[in-house]
Enzyme design. Sequence first.
Site, short mmCIF file in Angstrom:
data_model
loop_
_atom_site.label_atom_id
_atom_site.label_comp_id
_atom_site.label_asym_id
_atom_site.label_seq_id
_atom_site.Cartn_x
_atom_site.Cartn_y
_atom_site.Cartn_z
N LYS A 101 -9.31 3.21 -2.93
CA LYS A 101 -10.67 2.01 -3.51
C LYS A 101 -10.20 0.97 -2.52
O LYS A 101 -11.22 0.85 -2.02
CB LYS A 101 -10.75 1.76 -4.83
CG LYS A 101 -10.76 2.96 -5.77
CD LYS A 101 -12.11 3.56 -5.00
CE LYS A 101 -12.64 4.56 -5.87
NZ LYS A 101 -14.06 5.22 -6.00
N GLU A 120 -19.52 -1.13 -9.27
CA GLU A 120 -19.27 -1.06 -10.62
C GLU A 120 -18.22 -0.27 -10.23
O GLU A 120 -17.78 -0.40 -8.97
CB GLU A 120 -21.19 0.08 -10.24
CG GLU A 120 -20.27 1.78 -10.02
CD GLU A 120 -20.35 1.21 -8.20
OE1 GLU A 120 -19.38 2.15 -7.36
OE2 GLU A 120 -21.08 0.89 -7.62
N SER A 162 -5.40 10.29 -4.52
CA SER A 162 -5.85 9.19 -4.67
C SER A 162 -5.75 8.38 -5.04
O SER A 162 -6.22 6.82 -4.86
CB SER A 162 -8.01 9.57 -5.22
OG SER A 162 -7.40 9.91 -6.68
#
Length: 397
Positions: A90, A112, A379
């Site tokens: 991210k 969000e 991830s």
Amino acid sequence: MTEPEHKAGWFGEFGGQYAPETLKEALDELWSAYQRYSEDRGFQSTLSSLLRDYAGRPTPLYFASNLSKKLGGAQIYLKREDLVHGGAHKMNNAVGQALLAKVMGKTRIIAETGAGQHGVATAMAAALLGIKAEIYMGTHDMARQRLNVYRMKLLGAQVHPVESGSKTLKDAINEALRDWITNVRTTYYLLGSVVGPHPYPTIVRDLQSVIGKEIRTQSEKQIGRLPDTIVACVGGGSNAMGTFAPFISNTEVQLVGVQAGGQGLEKGMHAAPLIAGLPGVLQGMRTMVLQDDYGQIQTTHSIAAGLDYSGVGPQHAYLKAIGRAKYETATDEEAVAAFMELCRLEGIIPALESSHAVAYVIKHAPEAPKDSVMVVTLSGRGDKDVESVAAFRGEIL
């Protein structure tokens, strides 16, 4: 990455900009700024420096020798996005968009988050660049991701609990969009995945494509060629699209996305719109959506908060429609089993989201030739998921 076969914002029949008129000017401003700064050498130099010196890129392409030996088929490599600052991919997107917000003169960032990793990355990037950050998060996700909620607060971000709907990612996005409509002139909406109205699916894909670009370079150096198969989990789909995008034209490389099978497709307790959804419009985009016969959005379920979403990025819907990528599911049980396997065989604690991709590899690698190569994008790391795994296994911390 340009897409000459499509007009901006569209991937075949998917994508678009289904947004209120009050947001049209802001979306146009964002697209104009992105086009300008994506070609600006100063901006790109600053971003590259932040990715290297702050985020910790490049991340390793790690040969999982113990897992490969046990499975006895393909040679398995892990793209270690769990080692990025903050614990997940991210940050690649958050630092890029936060820098864009700063040069656009925005004084406030909203975002969000589902699993909390995008919220943490946004809070980190905002603190670094001196911008106020406010994060929307469903209360169901807040309960199972308490650690990340506290991390966001430590970093100076304000966390807004969302009580509406299923109290998960979809509802957090809804509230963030409402906020943006109200405060559009001063506020930058830092969307966390390849979803939403144009230009977000393109911006987030481009910022996350650093993953796939590094895999290309590292594969050619370490293996001597490109992988046979690349696997990534898909919720909204940013880590997968960032992994896939640099390989789309290499049709000899199989692209596999893994969605949340939850408690099983037959029970309806899952988050697999690419498998069980229908085309529809959700949160500013036309994509594959979990909906009933009347077009009402269906609730989702996944043990992984970051996969618990009723839609998916429109480019994923397109890649499935044209047969360029295939999409499978892994259940909660399979994901937890993969989580445990990677912990015990490689000493790596993966995120539950990533564990869905690992589950696919565990299932299919034994069938592959021993000289074939499978790369799975890890991830994120799984510190945030330890309580969830313990609860699933009936254990008390």
